[in-house]
Each structure stands twice: as C-alpha cells, then as structure tokens.
Design an enzyme around this catalytic site. Structure first.
Site, PDB file in Angstrom:
ATOM      1  N   LYS A   1      10.563   6.117   0.260  1.00  0.00           N
ATOM      2  CA  LYS A   1       9.489   5.143  -0.002  1.00  0.00           C
ATOM      3  C   LYS A   1       8.185   5.911  -0.150  1.00  0.00           C
ATOM      4  O   LYS A   1       7.762   6.636   0.756  1.00  0.00           O
ATOM      5  CB  LYS A   1       9.340   4.198   1.183  1.00  0.00           C
ATOM      6  CG  LYS A   1      10.127   2.920   1.067  1.00  0.00           C
ATOM      7  CD  LYS A   1      10.004   2.124   2.333  1.00  0.00           C
ATOM      8  CE  LYS A   1       9.342   0.793   2.080  1.00  0.00           C
ATOM      9  NZ  LYS A   1       9.356  -0.046   3.303  1.00  0.00           N
TER      10      LYS A   1
HETATM   11  C1  E4P Z   1       8.973  -3.536   3.360  1.00  0.00           C
HETATM   12  O1  E4P Z   1       9.819  -2.736   3.699  1.00  0.00           O
HETATM   13  C2  E4P Z   1       7.617  -3.597   3.970  1.00  0.00           C
HETATM   14  O2  E4P Z   1       7.256  -2.336   4.467  1.00  0.00           O
HETATM   15  C3  E4P Z   1       7.533  -4.613   5.069  1.00  0.00           C
HETATM   16  O3  E4P Z   1       8.373  -5.702   4.776  1.00  0.00           O
HETATM   17  C4  E4P Z   1       6.098  -5.021   5.336  1.00  0.00           C
HETATM   18  O4  E4P Z   1       6.052  -6.226   6.069  1.00  0.00           O
HETATM   19  P1  E4P Z   1       4.690  -6.802   6.701  1.00  0.00           P
HETATM   20  O5  E4P Z   1       3.710  -7.013   5.595  1.00  0.00           O
HETATM   21  O6  E4P Z   1       5.092  -8.088   7.355  1.00  0.00           O
HETATM   22  O7  E4P Z   1       4.229  -5.769   7.686  1.00  0.00           O
END
Ligand code: E4P
Length: 220
Positions: A85
């Site tokens: 990522k």
């Molecule tokens: C996906 O992997 C994102 O990093 C994650 O779902 C972010 O979620 P949030 O915005 O609730 O922290």
C-alpha cells in the site's frame, strides 16, 4: 465482487476464512498500532502465508521514494501475496506515483491508498496500481458523496480499460458495503465487526428461532 477484511488480527481472519467469502486482507499503520503487535513485519508475513494465495495489503510509511521502495522490498520478501500500500500523495502533497512505477517494474504489486478523488484513483491506475483504494468514510467526512465518486471512477476505469480494481475502504456502517458494491466497487474491505453486522438481522434470528421451536428444539 470481492470482500476483504480490514484487519491485521489473525484470529478474526481465522474466524471468517471457513465461511468462504473472504478474498483478501488489508491493513494500515493505524490498525497495526491498535493491534499492539510488536514485531508487525513478522506478523504480516505469518498472516500473508495463512491467507495465501489471497492478497494481503501492507502499507509503507517512509518519507521519500527510496525509503518507501526499500521498506516495500523488505515487506514483499516476506510472502509472495503481499501487496504494498502506497499513499497516493505525501503529507506535503507530493505524488508517490514514482514509488508505484518503481515497485511495478520490480514486479511488486501496489495498492494505491488514501485516494479521495477521481483524479488520484485514475493517476494510480495509470501508474500501474493493482488496486486504487478510495476511502469511503473519509470522502463523506469532508462533505463529499462517496457514491458519486465510486460511480465515476468505476466507469472511467472500465472505459479506459484499466486492469486496476477499485477497492473501497473506510467502511463505517454495514449499509456502506452494499452501497459501495452497488455503485461499482470491485472490492470492499470491511472491519470484521462490520461484516458480522452486515449479515445479522434481528428478524432472521427470530424466524430461525421460530423454526427451531416448531421443530421441537427446546428453549435454552
Ligand atoms: C483501508 O484499508 C483504509 O486504510 C481503512 O479502511 C481506513 O479506514 P478509516 O477511514 O475508518 O480509518
């Protein structure tokens, strides 16, 4: 349609795998911090091997191109199914597309994360990302319509024949899962408790109980 679990928690993943609906797992630095896993690079290696051949996304957090690429190479060496990522831009607004193309040319698959706009997702697709992660809840936090963005991005990816899959993260309510898929998401990544809520229904429980009673199953 793919469903990923958004968690580094191996026990939560173990719980869901036998149900046959999990196609991959995503993590992020916040989830890893909350999990209190001390040696998380080893932990993600173990998690990746457990879920293989499904993808496990693990995020780099370096400050510059070279740091991110080095981190990514170390992580990717832990298991074949690790996807890196990469935040689509830095905190200063610098595009990290060069990190994506460097990783792509070494055969390391990329999940472009922190996308909050159509342009960011399309640029990530052009930079060769396997997944473009649009953060549904965070689009909404800023007053945007995540549904409209997903519809736009999904249509543009299809129209221009990008193989990039539109992955929706930041799911904050069970209904977001259905809404994201209905708008054109290829993948939704869901925190395990949210997935349980998506499947649960008070009236289904009551209905099943009624059937059990009629079948002679005694009340507990
Ligand atoms: C996906 O992997 C994102 O990093 C994650 O779902 C972010 O979620 P949030 O915005 O609730 O922290």
């Amino acid at each position: 349609m793919k469903i990923f679990l958004d968690t580094p928690d191996l026990s939560a993943v173990e719980e869901w795998l036998p149900h046959g609906i999990i196609d991959g797992v995503t993590t992020n630095p916040t989830l890893l911090k909350k999990s209190r896993i001390e040696d998380w690079t080893s932990a993600v290696g173990a998690l990746a091997r457990r879920i293989g051949p499904r993808d496990l996304s693990v995020q780099v957090s370096g400050g510059c191109h070279d740091e991110m690429v080095e981190q990514a190479r170390t992580l990717a060496a832990r298991a074949e199914n690790i996807v890196i990522k990469v935040p689509v831009i830095s905190p200063e607004g610098r595009p990290n597309l060069d990190v994506m193309t460097t990783l792509g040319s070494s055969g390391i698959p990329v999940n472009a994360t922190a996308c909050l706009s159509t342009g960011q997702a399309l640029a990530a697709a052009k930079a060769g990302a396997r997944y473009a992660s649009l953060l549904w809840g965070r689009v909404g936090d800023e007053g945007g319509s995540p549904e409209c963005l997903v519809t736009d991005i999904a249509a543009l990816l299809r129209r221009h024949h990008f193989p990039t899959q539109l992955l929706i993260g930041s799911i904050r309510a069970p209904a977001d899962i259905t809404r994201a898929l209905n708008a054109g998401a290829d993948v939704v990544t869901v925190p395990p408790p949210m997935l349980a809520r998506w499947l649960d229904h008070r009236y289904s429980r009551a209905t099943v109980r009624e059937f059990q009673l009629d079948a002679g199953v005694k009340d507990e």
